[in-house]
Structure formats: structure tokens, C-alpha cells
Design a protein around this motif. Structure first.
Motif, PDB file in Angstrom:
ATOM      1  N   LEU A 158       0.824  -1.206   0.000  1.00  0.00           N
ATOM      2  CA  LEU A 158       0.000   0.000   0.000  1.00  0.00           C
ATOM      3  C   LEU A 158       0.860   1.259   0.000  1.00  0.00           C
ATOM      4  CD1 LEU A 158      -2.901  -0.951   2.412  1.00  0.00           C
ATOM      5  CD2 LEU A 158      -2.969  -0.640  -0.050  1.00  0.00           C
ATOM      6  N   LEU A 159       1.929   1.233   0.784  1.00  0.00           N
ATOM      7  CA  LEU A 159       2.760   2.431   0.864  1.00  0.00           C
ATOM      8  C   LEU A 159       3.463   2.709  -0.466  1.00  0.00           C
ATOM      9  CD1 LEU A 159       4.285   2.254   4.458  1.00  0.00           C
ATOM     10  CD2 LEU A 159       2.283   3.499   3.636  1.00  0.00           C
ATOM     11  N   VAL A 160       3.939   1.654  -1.129  1.00  0.00           N
ATOM     12  CA  VAL A 160       4.611   1.865  -2.423  1.00  0.00           C
ATOM     13  C   VAL A 160       3.628   2.450  -3.427  1.00  0.00           C
ATOM     14  CG1 VAL A 160       5.630   0.685  -4.403  1.00  0.00           C
ATOM     15  CG2 VAL A 160       6.425   0.151  -2.102  1.00  0.00           C
ATOM     16  N   SER A 161       2.433   1.878  -3.461  1.00  0.00           N
ATOM     17  CA  SER A 161       1.471   2.380  -4.448  1.00  0.00           C
ATOM     18  C   SER A 161       1.136   3.844  -4.156  1.00  0.00           C
ATOM     19  CB  SER A 161       0.205   1.525  -4.449  1.00  0.00           C
ATOM     20  OG  SER A 161      -0.547   1.772  -3.294  1.00  0.00           O
ATOM     21  N   PHE A 162       1.143   4.205  -2.896  1.00  0.00           N
ATOM     22  CA  PHE A 162       0.841   5.572  -2.513  1.00  0.00           C
ATOM     23  C   PHE A 162       2.004   6.505  -2.854  1.00  0.00           C
ATOM     24  CE2 PHE A 162      -0.254   9.009   0.407  1.00  0.00           C
ATOM     25  CZ  PHE A 162      -1.634   9.029   0.307  1.00  0.00           C
TER      26      PHE A 162
END
Lengths: 278, 430, 291
Positions: A158-162
Motif C-alpha cells: 500500500l505504501l509503495v502504491s501511494f
């Protein structure tokens, strides 16, 4: 052109949908709380009605049966420590995966997907043997490590996609100012990632708080056991004390609600206009 | 800004330190006999849920600890479903506790065959036939050796019925033959009453409660061992007929409509509420029924009716020994002695008397106290004729699952008795 | 960002801790589990190497394929039902709306609820005798629509899927809400000045900007669906007659009920590979549409 009455119809429609949504979602929780005040007999004959009186005894029984006094704190310690480590390590890893072009970046990112695909029960026996070999069986570490390991994939994911969706030139001005890699992470990227961080904190806290099977097999010492184990004590061989169980589950819900409500405002805190130098 | 950098690294460091600090407070508990001759033994059990029997077991352990200063028994309780997962995981990692609860038959066998348990014949030779019923003791024996002693017997088939409801359709007592039983069902249906309440969501009730008993009535108690020894077949007419009884009851709409979506507990609640006239369940339900029923509800207990032409003894009730404690095969010396001493103390006449008083049916020769509730007294009398085997206590787990699922299929109509019998037989042949 | 030597060390130090724990406590157990899949083992007696026998048996095991098919239903339900509803509610609740905070909180509640309570309450909804759903249908004159929702082999899986959709809408809702904060207000304001309708704003600006998060949500939904266990275990135990069996439950039963540890591991290896293939295909599809 949107007329006033059109707008009114639209808003009404939105609220009708939202209220229906709210009813369907609130019903099980209300049901649980209402039934947590019934006596066993009352629950046996009437599962849908209101309780005749508030039978608080269930809460006292639940407190003792589930061993809240001890298990509650064990759960808090294990869950919180695991969340801190998950988010710290996860965010750092996500930052390098998302914001740096290096050869292994994509491979490592995909490597983390593996962890999403494994049914937890398949790792039960191996995990037990591993912990036993490492000599950390029956310690809090034996829960914290797997909790971190199994929450890292979704966190990083989730953090990478964000982070990827931030404009590319964000760091450039900072580099021009001579800021180091870690400072960019801490002072620029992390604050911008707050909504996503709030999401992963909530998710991994819930996962840890409710985790059952690892806690079942990896911890034997009653002094270190966690709440989900205690919440199973209501079930006997053939009879379950449901009303006390509902009282226990209601109490167990409180910390999750607190975490959610504390972080909820972060979820919708949009970036201030100044934060993005597009 | 430099400060901020430091802060980030120190936070990382802090996290790591925190973890190790926290882990330090949970060291392994010491094993075995310590220097001063004191012995500590771990005991795993499934005595969860605050019921009269689990309270007695825990009391018994406490009494032992109090009266034996040189031995400490540390108990650990997990509810029975999860207990099994935990036990199997631990066994796979070769780390079983000193004493642990086991279930008879097909669940006991792999543990014994894997060499994880030590026989306790030295203990049971004294009790056999004297205090404890020899037949029930056999449930915990593998290849002629005894591995545990049951505290109680789970009778899996007792017919609880609402006396007033069946009186309303002309029955003063519960029918004793299957054809009369069917007549009762028809009459109840005609009155708009759901005849039988059954909660088969967990899949075992129809098998453990119904098929165990019905098949025994039709085929006799020596049939099941014969099948497993290859001397009889599931496709024999007797067993197929037993499955057809389930189908027949279902076709008559004898059961509640939500039969496959509620569990045994919920079925009991519905029966207590008066939603149906008959609730067939096991001896475990007696205490629950006593707790939940209102004063003016008259519940009778009967045996499953006899089947015309059946080979089984109609006074038998299917039952299996429960709550056996076994000891780890790696115990030796002082620890083994202490473990045996504990078992001897635990399985004493006092315990059985207390259990009977608390409403449990036991495998021991103890007299029924005078002030017993009529419901329990009837249950006690119903089980005096001896025990018949319980299917999931005897069948290998794989076969039990096939039977469980197949029975649900018979209820929904996606499976036929003949096909199920054939599937089961082909699994025996493998 | 460009890489220099300093950054290289940063990468090693930054990825190191996460990778270390992840490999040690997730990947290693997975590999051990893979190793078991070549064994015949009841957990008590010594293991026996059987090569690919477990996998050969798996390919012939109709019950397994049936359970996998049910997983595909769960995947479809999650991807179609869950994600779209979650997106809808995230979009609705991201605007200035009276009571938005209340609805966001309520919307998230099912996620945190114990599966025991979910099972008990939904059983009361679906119950065929006096369940709320059937009562509701009767009340509005749709007598003929009443069903034995969980007891009918053809309907049980659909009913279970509805509950699963319901339970995790909130999860994806907050993921999408977080992503929506990433869209700069100026861009939306500029579009409004240009006279874009809400509809076109959503389709042309908001959704494309959320592409990464939507992809991540898709991957999460697929992997989560393949692991579905709790809800089904408590709601139907896989019944009636395997109608709602899913592969994780099937694996659990094979491992811990039938004591076939090797076979159980083979099932999880298969689930794992199946999931990887699905995600690879998904990445290809999304990659193409982006070009």
C-alpha cells in the motif's frame, strides 16, 4: 446546469444509500451489544429482542473467563510493538522501492507479494518448528516476528502504491538544498504518506489484535498469552456461553475502536496545497 | 534538521531494543525435576467453558497439588476444537506436554502409533472391572494396551421430547418401534408442529447422533469393526438401510427447515422454546436443557426406538469414553512416577461420585444420588443397557468426513444413500 | 531518484530490516511447507518422501477443484462487488457531507467485528424459518422469493459471498479514502473551472490518478479471496455437502482433521502458484491498458 431541486434529489439519494449502508453495518454490532446484556436463558428464547434488564454480570464473568486482566496487556504489548516495527521497517523499505530506480527494485517489490498468497494454516507447523529451533518459543518475540513478517507485504504494497503517485520532482529541490536521503524520507515523504500510514497502522493493528492460530501454538505460558485465546474460553465441549462471549467481544473491540477513531482524521486529511510543488 | 535525522535512526534502534527487552521477560519454563526433588508436570486439557464437569476436573487438580507438595501439576486449557489443532502442531514439532487429554479411537491411534504416548496398564489393571466399566476402558486401548482412562461417557443418542406435545397427539410415552415413531411424526406434522429439531451445520450431529444409533439398531454392534477388518461392507443392505432412514425422515419433513444451517446448541434453544417436539442429541445436552427450560416444560428422555427386523440390541445406546488423560512416552524416572501418581489420584471414586452428582454419565460403578432431577434420572436409566459404538469414534477421520458431508447431501438431495455407501466402501478398499 | 554510493548504502540499510524479518519469518516457513509437499506425513510418525505423489493426487481430487472453483467465486465477488462498492462509498464520503465521519466509522465497523458475531448475526438474517431476509421479502409481498439461503447447495455460496463482500467493503474503503487524499485539490478545482461535471471529473481525473492504489487493492482482493477461511469456517463449515468449501478450509481439514500434512502442504503450494499466476495476468492486463 444543475438546478436547486436536482441537487436536492441527488443529496436525498446519497443519504438514502448511506443510511441503508449504515443500518446494515451497525446491525451486527448493536445486536452483539444488546445480547451481551441478556441472561443465558433470555438469549436462548429470544435472539432478536431487547434485553429485559441490563445484566452486567456477563461483563464481570467475561472479564474473569477470558482472563482480561492479564491477556489484555499482553495483546496490547504484542500488537503495538509489532505495528511500530511493521510500519517503521515497511515505510523505509517502501520509500526505497518507490522512489529509487535500482535494478532489484521491481524484483524486491514482487517478492513481497509472495507473503500475501500463503494461507496462514500452511505455515503453522513450520513456524512452530522454526521458533523452537531459534529457542524463542514461549516468548513475545515468537509472536512479534511473524506478525511483522506477515503484515509487511500489505504495508509495503500500500505504501509503495501511494508513494509512487507523488510527483517525481518532489525530492529534487530538497537534494538541491543538500538534504540527505533519510532526511527526505523523514521530513518530506513520510508526512505526505500520512493517510496511507494511518491505513496500514489500522489494518496491522486489527490483524495483530485478532490473530489467533499463531498465538495458539507458539505461546504456552499463560502469563504471555493474548486475548483471542482468552475469548475462546467461553466455548465448552458442547455448550458455549454466548452472552458472556458477546460481553468479552464487546470489551475486546474497544482498543480497535480507539485506534481507528484516533487515526480516522488522518485518513481524510488531504494534502495542503503547499505540500505539493507540482 | 540534523536532529531529525538522528531521531529517525534512534527510533529504529529503539524499536529493536524494545523488542528484545520485551522478549527477555518471557523465558522458557523450567523442565523436569529440580534439585530439591520437586517435580513439575504440565497438563494440557480441553476443560474450557465454565461447566460443572470442567470445574470438578480443575478442583481435582488443585486438591492434588495441595496434598502433594513435592509434585506440581501445571494445567493449560484450550477449547476442544483448537486444542486438537494445537496438539497436532506440537506433536509434529515433537514437543508434547507431560500429560495431555486425548480422544478415543481414531484420534488416539496415530498418536500411539507415532510413539508419543506411554501405556498405563500398571494403573488400569487395578481398576478394570472393579471401579471402571471394562467396555468403556477399551475405547482408550490400542493393540491391547491401555493409554488413558475416561472420566465420563458421551452417550451420543438420547431422545429428548416434550411430554405435553406428544400427549396432545395421543402419546403417553415415547414410541418404542420405528414404525410407531413414524406415526408420531406424521401426527405431529398434521398438528403443524415441527417433529424433530436438528442442528447439522457442524456436520457431525447427523453422523454421530443419528447414524451411529440407527445403524447399530439395524446391523448390530459387531458390524462396524467387521467393515474395517474387511469382513463386511458399507454397501451391505443393513447400512444402506440405515442411511435410507435418514433420507426417509428427511422426505417426511420430520426436521426443521434450517437443519443444515444451525448447530446443536441453537437446535437445543429452539427445542426449549417449543418450536419442535423432539430433540435428539447426546448426554452432553442434559445439563443445558435443565438450565434453559422453563419450569412448566416437561421434557422426557427415551432411547431410540427399535427397528423391525434389526439385529441390534434396542436397549443399547451409542456412547464413547471421554476426557482421557495420557502420558508422554518420553517421561522417565521421578517424572513418570509422579505422572502415574497423579492419574491414580485423579481417576478415583470421589471424582466419579462428584461427576454423577453434577449430571454426567460415567463409566464407573457408582450409585445414583437420591435427589437427582427426573430428566437426568431418565437419561441415566436409558443408558443402563450397555453401549454401542459411535461412528466418528471408530472410523478413520477421512471416512468420517465423507460420511458427514454425504449426510448433508442426503438432506439437500444431492446425494443418495446408495451412492454414499459406495463412496465410503471405496475409501475402505484403498 | 538517481543513485550514488551513499544512496546504495541507504538502500541496503533501508531494505535490510524489512527483508530480514520477512525472509526469516514468512519465506522460510513457506519454503519448509513446500518441502513437506513432497512427503507423506501424519505429524506423529516419521516422514516419508513420496516425490510428486501428493500433486498427482491433487490433480485427480475433485473436491479440491470444487473448492478452488468456490475461491474463484469469492475472487469475482470481491473484485466486482467489494471494490466497486468500496470505491463508491469512498468517493461519496470524501466530500464535504454532513455526518461523513459517522458514516466512515460505521462503514468500517464490519472489518473489526469478530467472525463469530458475523456468523451468528448473518445466520439470523439468512435463516430459512424466521430469518430477517425472508421476513422482509414476505413483508413486501415477495413470498415466492424466500429461500433457504445457507441450506440450499446452489445458493449457499452466493449467500456466503454476500457476507464476505459486506465484511470487507470498509477495508478497501479506507484504502481508497487514503488514496483520494493524494489527488491535489488544484487539479480538481481547475477542472471545475473548465466546467467538468462530477462524472467526468471522477472518470477522467480521479480514477486514473488512483490507478496504483486500485491495482494494489485488486491484488489484495485476489490474494485475500484465495485465503478465505474464517467466515466460511464459522458460517457453514464448508457445507452443506462441500457446497461452500474453499481451498484454505479444505487444506485445513486435510492437514488437521485427516492428518495428511504432506497433502495439505501440496494444496497450499498450489494455491500459492495459482495466486501468482492470477496476479501476473492481472499485471499484464493493467500494464497493457495503460499504454
Amino acid at each position: 446546469m444543475e438546478t436547486y431541486s436536482n441537487r436536492k434529489i441527488k443529496m436525498t439519494l446519497i443519504y438514502v444509500v448511506l443510511i441503508l449502508f449504515a443500518i446494515v453495518n451497525a446491525y451486527p454490532i448493536l445486536w452483539m451489544i444488546l445480547n451481551s446484556f441478556k441472561t443465558t436463558k433470555e438469549y436462548a428464547v429470544d435472539k432478536l429482542g431487547l434485553p429485559h434488564s441490563l445484566h452486567f454480570q456477563n461483563y464481570i464473568d467475561a472479564w474473569h473467563t477470558a482472563n482480561f486482566g492479564e491477556y489484555f496487556w499482553n495483546s496490547i504489548v504484542v500488537s503495538v510493538v509489532a505495528v511500530i516495527i511493521t510500519v517503521l521497517f515497511g515505510a523505509l523499505a517502501a520509500y526505497f522501492i518507490a522512489r529509487f530506480d535500482f535494478k532489484m527494485s521491481k524484483t524486491i517489490y514482487n517478492f513481497f507479494i509472495f507473503g500475501l498468497l500463503v494461507p496462514i494454516h500452511a505455515t503453522l507447523v513450520p513456524m512452530f518448528i522454526l521458533m523452537s529451533k531459534l529457542g524463542i518459543l514461549n516468548t513475545r518475540l515468537s509472536l512479534i516476528f511473524p506478525y511483522v513478517a506477515f503484515n509487511l507485504p500489505i504495508t509495503i504494497f500500500l505504501l509503495v502504491s501511494f508513494m509512487r503517485s507523488f510527483p517525481k520532482d518532489i525530492e529534487e529541490s530538497a537534494i538541491m538544498d543538500g538534504a540527505g536521503i533519510l532526511r527526505i524520507f523523514w521530513a518530506i515523504i513520510l508526512p505526505m504518506t500520512r493517510p496511507a500510514i494511518a491505513t496500514v497502522v489500522i489494518l496491522s493493528f486489527i490483524n495483530n489484535w485478532n490473530e489467533f492460530v499463531f498465538a495458539l501454538v507458539l505461546i504456552n505460558n499463560p502469563k504471555l498469552q493474548t486475548l483471542p485465546l482468552g475469548l475462546q474460553n467461553f466455548a465448552g465441549d458442547h455448550v458455549t456461553n454466548y452472552v458472556a462471549q458477546f460481553a468479552g467481544l464487546t470489551m475486546a473491540l474497544v482498543p480497535i475502536l480507539i485506534v481507528y477513531l484516533l487515526l480516522e482524521k488522518e485518513l481524510v486529511k488531504g494534502m495542503t496545497a503547499g505540500a505539493v510543488k507540482g | 534538521m540534523v536532529f531529525k535525522m538522528k531521531k529517525s535512526w534512534s527510533l529504529l534502534l529503539l524499536g529493536v531494543v524494545l523488542v528484545f527487552a520485551l522478549s527477555a521477560c518471557g523465558s522458557n519454563d523450567s523442565n523436569g525435576a529440580s534439585k530439591d526433588g520437586k517435580v513439575t508436570l504440565t497438563l494440557w486439557n480441553a476443560w474450557s467453558g465454565d461447566t460443572s464437569d470442567t470445574r470438578l476436573y480443575n478442583e481435582r487438580v488443585k486438591k492434588f497439588n495441595d496434598s502433594h507438595p513435592d509434585i506440581t501439576i501445571k494445567t493449560e486449557t484450550t477449547d476442544s476444537d483448537n486444542y486438537r489443532t494445537k496438539l497436532k502442531t506440537r506433536a509434529a514439532g515433537k514437543q508434547l506436554p507431560d500429560i495431555f487429554q486425548v480422544w478415543p479411537g481414531s484420534e488416539l491411534e496415530p498418536i500411539v502409533k507415532g510413539g508419543a504416548m506411554a501405556p498405563i496398564d500398571s494403573l488400569t489393571d487395578d481398576l478394570k472391572g472393579k471401579l471402571i466399566n471394562e467396555n468403556t476402558l477399551k475405547d482408550f486401548a490400542v493393540d491391547g494396551k491401555q493409554y488413558a482412562i475416561p472420566t465420563s461417557v458421551s452417550y451420543t443418542n438420547l431422545v429428548f421430547y416434550d411430554k405435553d406435545m406428544i400427549k396432545k397427539v395421543g402419546y403417553d410415552q415415547f414410541p418404542t418401534t420405528y414404525s410407531d415413531f413414524k406415526t408420531l411424526i406424521k401426527k405431529l406434522k398434521a398438528e403443524g408442529i415441527t417433529p424433530i429439531e436438528l442442528g447439522n451445520k457442524p456436520q457431525w450431529p447427523l453422523q454421530s447422533i443419528y447414524v451411529s444409533m440407527i445403524a447399530d439398531r439395524i446391523t448390530g454392534s459387531d458390524y462396524l469393526p467387521k467393515v474395517l477388518a474387511g469382513k463386511a461392507k458399507f454397501t451391505d443392505p443393513g447400512f444402506v438401510k440405515a442411511l435410507n432412514v435418514v433420507k426417509e425422515l428427511n422426505d417426511m419433513q420430520a426436521f426443521n427447515k434450517d437443519v443444515n444451517t444451525i448447530n446443536d446448541d441453537q437446535a437445543m434453544d429452539n427445542f426449549v422454546q417449543g418450536k419442535s417436539a423432539i430433540f435428539i442429541s447426546g448426554s452432553w445436552s442434559t445439563t443445558g436443557l435443565l438450565d434453559k427450560k422453563s419450569k412448566d416444560k416437561h421434557i422426557g428422555t427415551a432411547r431410540m426406538p427399535a427397528f423391525e427386523g434389526g439385529k441390534g440390541d434396542p436397549t443399547k445406546v451409542s456412547g464413547v469414553g471421554a476426557v482421557g488423560l495420557g502420558i508422554n512416552s518420553n517421561l522417565s524416572g521421578a517424572k513418570k512416577k509422579a505422572a502415574l501418581e497423579f492419574l491414580k489420584y485423579f481417576y478415583s471414586k470421589d471424582l466419579y461420585e462428584d461427576l454423577l452428582k453434577a449430571g454426567l454419565l460415567i463409566p464407573a460403578k457408582v450409585d445414583l444420588p437420591k435427589d437427582t432431577d427426573p430428566l437426568f434420572k431418565e437419561a441415566y436409566q436409558a443408558t443402563e443397557g450397555g453401549t454401542a459404538p459411535v461412528y466418528d469414534g471408530v472410523l478413520p477421520a477421512e471416512l468420517t468426513q465423507t460420511l458427514n458431508n454425504g449426510l448433508q447431501g442426503i438432506l439437500t438431495g444431492s446425494m443418495t444413500p446408495e451412492k454414499l455407501a459406495k463412496e465410503m466402501q471405496s475409501q475402505v478398499n484403498q | 531518484m538517481k543513485i550514488d554510493t551513499k544512496a546504495k548504502w541507504g538502500i541496503v540499510l533501508g531494505l535490510g530490516p524489512a527483508l530480514l524479518i520477512y525472509i526469516g519469518f514468512a519465506i522460510v516457513p513457506i519454503i519448509i511447507s513446500f518441502y513437506y509437499s513432497f512427503m507423506k506425513w501424519d505429524g506423529f510418525s516419521p516422514m516419508q518422501y513420496v516425490g510428486l505423489d501428493n500433486f498427482k493426487e491433487l490433480f485427480k481430487d475433485q473436491l479440491f477443484w470444487h473448492s478452488l472453483k468456490n475461491n474463484v467465486y469469492v475472487i469475482l465477488a470481491s473484485v466486482i462487488g467489494q471494490l466497486s462498492l468500496a470505491l463508491l462509498f469512498a468517493l461519496l464520503l470524501n466530500r464535504k457531507l454532513k455526518g461523513a465521519k459517522f458514516f466512515r466509522t460505521i462503514g468500517f465497523m464490519p472489518v473489526v467485528l469478530s467472525s463469530v458475531v458475523v456468523s451468528l448475526t448473518w445466520s439470523l438474517i439468512y435463516n430459512s424459518e424466521d430469518g430477517l431476509l425472508n421476513e422482509l421479502l414476505r413483508a413486501v409481498g415477495l413470498q415466492s422469493w424466500t429461500q433457504n439461503w445457507l441450506g440450499n447447495e446452489h445458493l449457499a455460496m452466493i449467500s456466503v459471498c454476500v457476507t464476505i463482500i459486506w465484511q470487507f467493503i470498509g477495508l478497501y474503503m479506507i484504502i481508497f479514502l487514503a488514496a483520494l487524499q493524494n489527488i491535489p485539490r488544484e487539479i480538481l478545482e481547475a477542472a471545475e473551472i473548465d466546467g467538468a461535471t462530477e462524472w467526468s471529473k471522477t472518470w477522467k481525473i480521479i480514477l486514473p490518478m488512483m490507478k496504483d492504489t486500485i491495482t494494489a487493492a485488486l491484488v489484495l482482493a485476489i490474494s485475500g479471496s484465495l485465503k478465505t477461511f474464517d467466515q466460511i469456517y464459522v458460517m457453514t463449515s464448508g457445507g452443506p455437502n462441500h457446497a461452500t468449501d474453499v481451498s484454505a478450509l479444505y487444506m485445513y481439514n486435510k492437514t488437521f482433521q485427516s492428518l495428511q500434512f504432506g497433502y495439505g502442504s501440496a494444496i497450499s503450494v498450489f494455491i500459492f502458484i495459482f495466486g501468482l499466476v492470477l496476479i501476473l495476468v492481472l499485471n499484464k492486463l493493467i500494464g497493457k491498458s495503460a499504454v
